[in-house]
Design a protein around this motif. Structure first.
Motif, PDB file in Angstrom:
ATOM      1  N   GLY A  67     -20.392  34.591  85.827  1.00 34.56           N
ATOM      2  CA  GLY A  67     -20.362  35.446  84.647  1.00 34.56           C
ATOM      3  C   GLY A  67     -20.250  34.694  83.339  1.00 34.56           C
ATOM      4  O   GLY A  67     -20.097  35.298  82.276  1.00 34.56           O
ATOM      5  N   ILE A  68     -20.326  33.369  83.385  1.00 26.66           N
ATOM      6  CA  ILE A  68     -20.154  32.556  82.173  1.00 26.66           C
ATOM      7  C   ILE A  68     -21.313  32.757  81.205  1.00 26.66           C
ATOM      8  O   ILE A  68     -21.099  32.842  79.999  1.00 26.66           O
ATOM      9  CB  ILE A  68     -20.028  31.070  82.553  1.00 26.66           C
ATOM     10  CG1 ILE A  68     -18.907  30.915  83.540  1.00 26.66           C
ATOM     11  CG2 ILE A  68     -19.951  30.182  81.322  1.00 26.66           C
ATOM     12  CD1 ILE A  68     -17.670  30.269  83.166  1.00 26.66           C
ATOM     13  N   LEU A  69     -22.546  32.799  81.698  1.00 25.90           N
ATOM     14  CA  LEU A  69     -23.705  32.935  80.812  1.00 25.90           C
ATOM     15  C   LEU A  69     -23.644  34.232  80.010  1.00 25.90           C
ATOM     16  O   LEU A  69     -24.068  34.269  78.857  1.00 25.90           O
ATOM     17  CB  LEU A  69     -25.014  32.861  81.597  1.00 25.90           C
ATOM     18  CG  LEU A  69     -25.312  31.539  82.305  1.00 25.90           C
ATOM     19  CD1 LEU A  69     -26.658  31.607  83.012  1.00 25.90           C
ATOM     20  CD2 LEU A  69     -25.269  30.373  81.346  1.00 25.90           C
ATOM     21  N   ASP A  70     -23.104  35.284  80.603  1.00 24.88           N
ATOM     22  CA  ASP A  70     -23.004  36.573  79.915  1.00 24.88           C
ATOM     23  C   ASP A  70     -21.970  36.567  78.798  1.00 24.88           C
ATOM     24  O   ASP A  70     -21.958  37.460  77.963  1.00 24.88           O
ATOM     25  CB  ASP A  70     -22.663  37.685  80.910  1.00 24.88           C
ATOM     26  CG  ASP A  70     -23.770  37.919  81.912  1.00 24.88           C
ATOM     27  OD1 ASP A  70     -24.952  37.737  81.538  1.00 24.88           O
ATOM     28  OD2 ASP A  70     -23.464  38.283  83.060  1.00 24.88           O
ATOM     29  N   GLU A  71     -21.097  35.579  78.776  1.00 22.59           N
ATOM     30  CA  GLU A  71     -20.034  35.492  77.774  1.00 22.59           C
ATOM     31  C   GLU A  71     -20.398  34.606  76.587  1.00 22.59           C
ATOM     32  O   GLU A  71     -19.620  34.484  75.658  1.00 22.59           O
ATOM     33  CB  GLU A  71     -18.748  34.964  78.418  1.00 22.59           C
ATOM     34  CG  GLU A  71     -18.209  35.837  79.534  1.00 22.59           C
ATOM     35  CD  GLU A  71     -17.830  37.226  79.049  1.00 22.59           C
ATOM     36  OE1 GLU A  71     -17.265  37.334  77.934  1.00 22.59           O
ATOM     37  OE2 GLU A  71     -18.102  38.194  79.760  1.00 22.59           O
ATOM     38  N   LEU A  72     -21.566  33.973  76.617  1.00 19.86           N
ATOM     39  CA  LEU A  72     -21.925  33.018  75.578  1.00 19.86           C
ATOM     40  C   LEU A  72     -22.490  33.692  74.334  1.00 19.86           C
ATOM     41  O   LEU A  72     -23.213  34.681  74.430  1.00 19.86           O
ATOM     42  CB  LEU A  72     -22.962  32.015  76.108  1.00 19.86           C
ATOM     43  CG  LEU A  72     -22.484  31.097  77.219  1.00 19.86           C
ATOM     44  CD1 LEU A  72     -23.641  30.233  77.715  1.00 19.86           C
ATOM     45  CD2 LEU A  72     -21.323  30.231  76.753  1.00 19.86           C
ATOM     46  N   ALA A  73     -22.169  33.116  73.181  1.00 17.77           N
ATOM     47  CA  ALA A  73     -22.722  33.580  71.906  1.00 17.77           C
ATOM     48  C   ALA A  73     -24.029  32.872  71.585  1.00 17.77           C
ATOM     49  O   ALA A  73     -24.836  33.364  70.811  1.00 17.77           O
ATOM     50  CB  ALA A  73     -21.727  33.340  70.772  1.00 17.77           C
ATOM     51  N   GLY A  74     -24.245  31.707  72.170  1.00 14.74           N
ATOM     52  CA  GLY A  74     -25.458  30.931  71.929  1.00 14.74           C
ATOM     53  C   GLY A  74     -25.477  29.690  72.787  1.00 14.74           C
ATOM     54  O   GLY A  74     -24.456  29.283  73.342  1.00 14.74           O
ATOM     55  N   ILE A  75     -26.653  29.093  72.908  1.00 15.83           N
ATOM     56  CA  ILE A  75     -26.833  27.901  73.733  1.00 15.83           C
ATOM     57  C   ILE A  75     -27.619  26.881  72.929  1.00 15.83           C
ATOM     58  O   ILE A  75     -28.622  27.214  72.294  1.00 15.83           O
ATOM     59  CB  ILE A  75     -27.590  28.237  75.026  1.00 15.83           C
ATOM     60  CG1 ILE A  75     -26.799  29.264  75.843  1.00 15.83           C
ATOM     61  CG2 ILE A  75     -27.869  26.978  75.848  1.00 15.83           C
ATOM     62  CD1 ILE A  75     -27.574  29.901  76.959  1.00 15.83           C
TER      63      ILE A  75
ATOM     64  N   PHE B  50     -32.097  31.924  80.519  1.00 15.48           N
ATOM     65  CA  PHE B  50     -31.718  32.260  79.150  1.00 15.48           C
ATOM     66  C   PHE B  50     -32.622  33.297  78.503  1.00 15.48           C
ATOM     67  O   PHE B  50     -32.264  33.865  77.471  1.00 15.48           O
ATOM     68  CB  PHE B  50     -31.722  31.008  78.266  1.00 15.48           C
ATOM     69  CG  PHE B  50     -30.865  29.887  78.786  1.00 15.48           C
ATOM     70  CD1 PHE B  50     -29.670  30.130  79.434  1.00 15.48           C
ATOM     71  CD2 PHE B  50     -31.268  28.573  78.620  1.00 15.48           C
ATOM     72  CE1 PHE B  50     -28.884  29.100  79.910  1.00 15.48           C
ATOM     73  CE2 PHE B  50     -30.487  27.525  79.086  1.00 15.48           C
ATOM     74  CZ  PHE B  50     -29.293  27.785  79.735  1.00 15.48           C
ATOM     75  N   GLY B  51     -33.790  33.568  79.072  1.00 20.63           N
ATOM     76  CA  GLY B  51     -34.787  34.425  78.441  1.00 20.63           C
ATOM     77  C   GLY B  51     -34.326  35.839  78.145  1.00 20.63           C
ATOM     78  O   GLY B  51     -34.725  36.426  77.143  1.00 20.63           O
ATOM     79  N   ASP B  52     -33.488  36.400  78.993  1.00 18.49           N
ATOM     80  CA  ASP B  52     -33.061  37.795  78.830  1.00 18.49           C
ATOM     81  C   ASP B  52     -31.619  37.950  78.354  1.00 18.49           C
ATOM     82  O   ASP B  52     -31.083  39.050  78.386  1.00 18.49           O
ATOM     83  CB  ASP B  52     -33.231  38.544  80.161  1.00 18.49           C
ATOM     84  CG  ASP B  52     -34.688  38.662  80.575  1.00 18.49           C
ATOM     85  OD1 ASP B  52     -35.551  38.718  79.686  1.00 18.49           O
ATOM     86  OD2 ASP B  52     -34.959  38.691  81.794  1.00 18.49           O
ATOM     87  N   LEU B  53     -30.980  36.865  77.925  1.00 18.66           N
ATOM     88  CA  LEU B  53     -29.580  36.963  77.519  1.00 18.66           C
ATOM     89  C   LEU B  53     -29.396  37.621  76.154  1.00 18.66           C
ATOM     90  O   LEU B  53     -28.321  38.125  75.853  1.00 18.66           O
ATOM     91  CB  LEU B  53     -28.928  35.572  77.502  1.00 18.66           C
ATOM     92  CG  LEU B  53     -28.663  34.925  78.859  1.00 18.66           C
ATOM     93  CD1 LEU B  53     -28.039  33.542  78.662  1.00 18.66           C
ATOM     94  CD2 LEU B  53     -27.774  35.796  79.719  1.00 18.66           C
ATOM     95  N   GLY B  54     -30.422  37.580  75.307  1.00 18.05           N
ATOM     96  CA  GLY B  54     -30.307  38.197  73.985  1.00 18.05           C
ATOM     97  C   GLY B  54     -29.431  37.410  73.021  1.00 18.05           C
ATOM     98  O   GLY B  54     -28.829  37.989  72.114  1.00 18.05           O
ATOM     99  N   ILE B  55     -29.334  36.107  73.210  1.00 13.91           N
ATOM    100  CA  ILE B  55     -28.550  35.246  72.334  1.00 13.91           C
ATOM    101  C   ILE B  55     -29.444  34.111  71.832  1.00 13.91           C
ATOM    102  O   ILE B  55     -30.473  33.821  72.437  1.00 13.91           O
ATOM    103  CB  ILE B  55     -27.312  34.654  73.054  1.00 13.91           C
ATOM    104  CG1 ILE B  55     -27.746  33.832  74.279  1.00 13.91           C
ATOM    105  CG2 ILE B  55     -26.338  35.753  73.436  1.00 13.91           C
ATOM    106  CD1 ILE B  55     -26.621  33.109  74.974  1.00 13.91           C
TER     107      ILE B  55
END
Length: 118
Positions: A27-35, A62-67
Motif C-alpha cells: 500500500g506504499i505507492l497509494d500513499e505517495l504524493a509524487g515520485i 505509476f501510470g494510474d496513480l494520479g500523482i
C-alpha cells in the motif's frame, strides 16, 4: 504525504518490477504524493531473454496513480548531480523552466522559499 526519490545501479527491469510489486502490495505507492526517478543504469537484460523495458515497468506501476512522476533527475549515482533537500519539502511538482524539465519543491513553512531543481 511522502514523496519517493529513487535511482538504481545494476538492477534489471524484472528486479525493479519485483521491488515495486512489494511496495504496491504493502500500500506504499497509494500513499505517495509524487515520485522522482533518477538514473537506472547498468541493468541490462541478458541477451536473448525477453523482458519489459524499465519504462514499461514504471508506466505499469505509476501510470494510474494520479500523482506527479518526474524522471531523469541527476542525483545519486552521477558525478555531476543536484543536491536533493531531504525532510524540508512537503510537495513536489514537475515544471518547465527555460524549456528544461525541472522539479519544484514546496517548503514546509509558508514563509520559506521554494526550490527548483534543474
Amino acid at each position: 504525504m511522502p514523496s519517493c526519490f529513487w535511482s538504481e545501479v545494476g538492477e534489471t527491469p524484472y528486479r525493479v518490477d519485483g521491488l515495486l510489486a512489494h511496495l504496491q502490495l504493502a500500500g506504499i505507492l497509494d500513499e505517495l504524493a509524487g515520485i522522482v526517478l533518477g538514473g537506472f543504469t547498468d541493468g541490462e537484460v541478458e541477451h536473448g531473454k525477453s523482458s519489459l523495458t524499465m519504462q514499461e515497468v514504471f508506466e505499469d506501476y505509476f501510470g494510474d496513480l494520479g500523482i506527479p512522476v518526474a524522471t531523469g533527475l541527476r542525483y545519486g549515482h552521477f558525478p555531476d548531480k543536484v543536491a536533493v533537500p531531504v525532510g524540508v519539502g512537503r510537495g513536489l511538482r514537475p515544471v518547465i523552466v527555460a524549456k528544461r524539465s525541472c522539479l519544484s519543491l514546496k517548503p514546509r513553512r509558508a514563509e520559506a522559499p521554494s526550490w527548483t531543481l534543474l
